[in-house]
Design a protein around this motif. Structure first.
Motif, PDB file in Angstrom:
ATOM      1  N   LYS A 236       0.836  -1.188   0.000  1.00  0.00           N
ATOM      2  CA  LYS A 236       0.000   0.000   0.000  1.00  0.00           C
ATOM      3  C   LYS A 236       0.875   1.244   0.000  1.00  0.00           C
ATOM      4  O   LYS A 236       1.912   1.272   0.670  1.00  0.00           O
ATOM      5  N   PRO A 237       0.511   2.240  -0.790  1.00  0.00           N
ATOM      6  CA  PRO A 237       1.326   3.469  -0.790  1.00  0.00           C
ATOM      7  C   PRO A 237       1.325   4.116   0.586  1.00  0.00           C
ATOM      8  O   PRO A 237       0.313   4.145   1.281  1.00  0.00           O
ATOM      9  N   LYS A 238       2.494   4.591   0.965  1.00  0.00           N
ATOM     10  CA  LYS A 238       2.636   5.212   2.279  1.00  0.00           C
ATOM     11  C   LYS A 238       1.943   6.579   2.273  1.00  0.00           C
ATOM     12  O   LYS A 238       2.150   7.399   1.381  1.00  0.00           O
ATOM     13  N   PHE A 239       1.113   6.793   3.278  1.00  0.00           N
ATOM     14  CA  PHE A 239       0.395   8.060   3.398  1.00  0.00           C
ATOM     15  C   PHE A 239       1.301   9.120   4.012  1.00  0.00           C
ATOM     16  O   PHE A 239       1.892   8.912   5.062  1.00  0.00           O
ATOM     17  N   ILE A 240       1.453  10.221   3.297  1.00  0.00           N
ATOM     18  CA  ILE A 240       2.266  11.333   3.788  1.00  0.00           C
ATOM     19  C   ILE A 240       1.334  12.476   4.158  1.00  0.00           C
ATOM     20  O   ILE A 240       0.699  13.078   3.275  1.00  0.00           O
ATOM     21  N   PRO A 241       1.176  12.756   5.427  1.00  0.00           N
ATOM     22  CA  PRO A 241       0.250  13.828   5.826  1.00  0.00           C
ATOM     23  C   PRO A 241       0.735  15.191   5.371  1.00  0.00           C
ATOM     24  O   PRO A 241       1.945  15.448   5.285  1.00  0.00           O
ATOM     25  N   GLY A 242      -0.196  16.053   5.045  1.00  0.00           N
ATOM     26  CA  GLY A 242       0.142  17.411   4.648  1.00  0.00           C
ATOM     27  C   GLY A 242       0.460  18.268   5.850  1.00  0.00           C
ATOM     28  O   GLY A 242       0.437  17.801   6.999  1.00  0.00           O
ATOM     29  N   PRO A 243       0.802  19.511   5.613  1.00  0.00           N
ATOM     30  CA  PRO A 243       1.133  20.399   6.740  1.00  0.00           C
ATOM     31  C   PRO A 243      -0.069  20.608   7.645  1.00  0.00           C
ATOM     32  O   PRO A 243      -1.209  20.690   7.179  1.00  0.00           O
ATOM     33  N   SER A 244       0.184  20.678   8.936  1.00  0.00           N
ATOM     34  CA  SER A 244      -0.893  20.891   9.891  1.00  0.00           C
ATOM     35  C   SER A 244      -1.402  22.324   9.805  1.00  0.00           C
ATOM     36  O   SER A 244      -0.737  23.213   9.268  1.00  0.00           O
ATOM     37  N   ARG A 245      -2.583  22.545  10.347  1.00  0.00           N
ATOM     38  CA  ARG A 245      -3.170  23.886  10.356  1.00  0.00           C
ATOM     39  C   ARG A 245      -2.281  24.843  11.135  1.00  0.00           C
ATOM     40  O   ARG A 245      -2.104  25.996  10.739  1.00  0.00           O
ATOM     41  N   LEU A 246      -1.690  24.347  12.227  1.00  0.00           N
ATOM     42  CA  LEU A 246      -0.819  25.201  13.039  1.00  0.00           C
ATOM     43  C   LEU A 246       0.416  25.631  12.269  1.00  0.00           C
ATOM     44  O   LEU A 246       0.822  26.801  12.329  1.00  0.00           O
ATOM     45  N   SER A 247       1.031  24.706  11.517  1.00  0.00           N
ATOM     46  CA  SER A 247       2.232  25.057  10.759  1.00  0.00           C
ATOM     47  C   SER A 247       1.921  26.059   9.657  1.00  0.00           C
ATOM     48  O   SER A 247       2.731  26.946   9.364  1.00  0.00           O
ATOM     49  N   VAL A 248       0.732  25.951   9.055  1.00  0.00           N
ATOM     50  CA  VAL A 248       0.329  26.911   8.023  1.00  0.00           C
ATOM     51  C   VAL A 248       0.161  28.304   8.627  1.00  0.00           C
ATOM     52  O   VAL A 248       0.610  29.307   8.057  1.00  0.00           O
ATOM     53  N   ILE A 249      -0.478  28.371   9.813  1.00  0.00           N
ATOM     54  CA  ILE A 249      -0.687  29.661  10.480  1.00  0.00           C
ATOM     55  C   ILE A 249       0.650  30.282  10.868  1.00  0.00           C
ATOM     56  O   ILE A 249       0.880  31.479  10.670  1.00  0.00           O
ATOM     57  N   LEU A 250       1.566  29.475  11.416  1.00  0.00           N
ATOM     58  CA  LEU A 250       2.876  29.992  11.814  1.00  0.00           C
ATOM     59  C   LEU A 250       3.669  30.488  10.608  1.00  0.00           C
ATOM     60  O   LEU A 250       4.386  31.490  10.702  1.00  0.00           O
ATOM     61  N   LYS A 251       3.534  29.801   9.486  1.00  0.00           N
ATOM     62  CA  LYS A 251       4.223  30.249   8.268  1.00  0.00           C
ATOM     63  C   LYS A 251       3.713  31.612   7.832  1.00  0.00           C
ATOM     64  O   LYS A 251       4.484  32.495   7.435  1.00  0.00           O
ATOM     65  N   GLU A 252       2.380  31.804   7.902  1.00  0.00           N
ATOM     66  CA  GLU A 252       1.800  33.092   7.530  1.00  0.00           C
ATOM     67  C   GLU A 252       2.226  34.194   8.500  1.00  0.00           C
ATOM     68  O   GLU A 252       2.522  35.323   8.085  1.00  0.00           O
ATOM     69  N   LEU A 253       2.272  33.883   9.793  1.00  0.00           N
ATOM     70  CA  LEU A 253       2.638  34.889  10.789  1.00  0.00           C
ATOM     71  C   LEU A 253       4.096  35.319  10.660  1.00  0.00           C
ATOM     72  O   LEU A 253       4.443  36.462  10.959  1.00  0.00           O
ATOM     73  N   ASN A 254       4.954  34.396  10.232  1.00  0.00           N
ATOM     74  CA  ASN A 254       6.387  34.695  10.123  1.00  0.00           C
ATOM     75  C   ASN A 254       6.798  35.123   8.721  1.00  0.00           C
ATOM     76  O   ASN A 254       7.985  35.253   8.439  1.00  0.00           O
ATOM     77  N   GLU A 255       5.815  35.360   7.873  1.00  0.00           N
ATOM     78  CA  GLU A 255       6.112  35.773   6.507  1.00  0.00           C
ATOM     79  C   GLU A 255       6.762  37.155   6.510  1.00  0.00           C
ATOM     80  O   GLU A 255       6.406  38.033   7.293  1.00  0.00           O
ATOM     81  N   GLU A 256       7.726  37.316   5.627  1.00  0.00           N
ATOM     82  CA  GLU A 256       8.391  38.618   5.507  1.00  0.00           C
ATOM     83  C   GLU A 256       7.490  39.598   4.755  1.00  0.00           C
ATOM     84  O   GLU A 256       6.755  39.215   3.850  1.00  0.00           O
ATOM     85  N   PRO A 257       7.554  40.874   5.130  1.00  0.00           N
ATOM     86  CA  PRO A 257       8.364  41.459   6.201  1.00  0.00           C
ATOM     87  C   PRO A 257       7.708  41.288   7.564  1.00  0.00           C
ATOM     88  O   PRO A 257       6.479  41.240   7.658  1.00  0.00           O
ATOM     89  N   ARG A 258       8.521  41.199   8.588  1.00  0.00           N
ATOM     90  CA  ARG A 258       7.989  41.124   9.948  1.00  0.00           C
ATOM     91  C   ARG A 258       7.489  42.514  10.352  1.00  0.00           C
ATOM     92  O   ARG A 258       8.224  43.492  10.268  1.00  0.00           O
ATOM     93  N   LEU A 259       6.253  42.583  10.799  1.00  0.00           N
ATOM     94  CA  LEU A 259       5.591  43.874  11.045  1.00  0.00           C
ATOM     95  C   LEU A 259       5.845  44.353  12.473  1.00  0.00           C
ATOM     96  O   LEU A 259       4.923  44.542  13.266  1.00  0.00           O
ATOM     97  N   SER A 260       7.108  44.569  12.792  1.00  0.00           N
ATOM     98  CA  SER A 260       7.495  45.039  14.125  1.00  0.00           C
ATOM     99  C   SER A 260       7.379  46.557  14.191  1.00  0.00           C
ATOM    100  O   SER A 260       7.869  47.272  13.315  1.00  0.00           O
ATOM    101  N   LEU A 261       6.743  47.039  15.244  1.00  0.00           N
ATOM    102  CA  LEU A 261       6.506  48.471  15.421  1.00  0.00           C
ATOM    103  C   LEU A 261       7.384  49.012  16.537  1.00  0.00           C
ATOM    104  O   LEU A 261       7.627  48.338  17.540  1.00  0.00           O
TER     105      LEU A 261
END
Length: 211
Positions: free
Chosen positions: A4-29
């Motif tokens: 049977k083909p090995k199931f490779i899970p996709g990125p978790s919802r948390l990892s997607v959110i963290l990627k969006e939050l850390n996207e450049e540029p960092r909005l530091s005030l």
């Protein structure tokens, strides 16, 4: 039996959110104590509402000590008021915020920060603006030298300053391009010529009687 083909899970919802939050540029005030927004809860102020939904969470993530207040108010169609953002300045930033702003930790290092008068407030008009335009206006006000350097580098390379800015540029280009009127003399002349030469044009007068 075939394996049977090995199931490779996709990125978790948390990892997607963290990627969006850390996207450049960092909005530091720099030098801000708080941000307060007033906007319609629905049916209006679309750019401001999109800013709250997409951009404000990145600002909160990059500035954990920043006080953020969002007031979504009901707005009947007959009422006419504009959304606004009130920015409050402060002359003190904790060491945690400094480490976030510089993105590296150097012990016993003083980071110079230029601040406005403590407690002073300024209002930013956010009506009829894209969320990316609102973000850039806020960052131009309090983004500091790091934001200026990032913005200059992106502009020199011809790259969008913020994710999603391509849509803003496209909309602005369409707005500047004059629409060709379908009722111009040239178009009307072509329409009449096509109607007269059409084989499906109904016959009138003697032409309708003759075979």
């Amino acid at each position: 039996m075939p394996r049977k083909p090995k199931f490779i899970p996709g990125p978790s919802r948390l990892s997607v959110i963290l990627k969006e939050l850390n996207e450049e540029p960092r909005l530091s005030l720099t030098g801000l104590r708080g941000i307060s927004l007033k906007l319609a809860a629905r049916n209006d102020h679309f750019g401001a509402r999109h800013f709250v939904k997409e951009e404000l969470r990145r600002i909160r993530y990059a500035n954990p000590q920043l006080n953020v207040e969002v007031n979504k108010l009901p707005k009947p169609l007959q009422e006419n008021w504009t959304p606004e953002m009130v920015v409050e300045f402060g002359n003190s930033i904790s060491s945690v915020e400094i480490h976030v702003l510089t993105r590296f930790f150097v012990p016993f290092t003083t980071v110079p920060i230029k601040c406005t008068e403590d407690g002073a407030k300024t209002t930013i008009d956010i009506s009829n603006k894209w969320s990316t335009s609102i973000t850039k206006e806020l960052m131009d006000l309090a983004g500091g030298d790091r934001w200026k350097e990032y913005k200059a580098t992106a502009q020199a390379a011809g790259l969008p300053i913020l994710p999603g800015e391509e849509k803003e540029r496209l909309a602005a280009a369409k707005k500047r391009t004059p629409k060709l009127s379908t009722r111009s003399p040239e178009n009307l002349e072509a329409m009449v010529e096509n109607m007269l030469s059409s084989p499906e044009r109904p016959k009138t007068g003697a032409a309708a009687i003759l075979p």
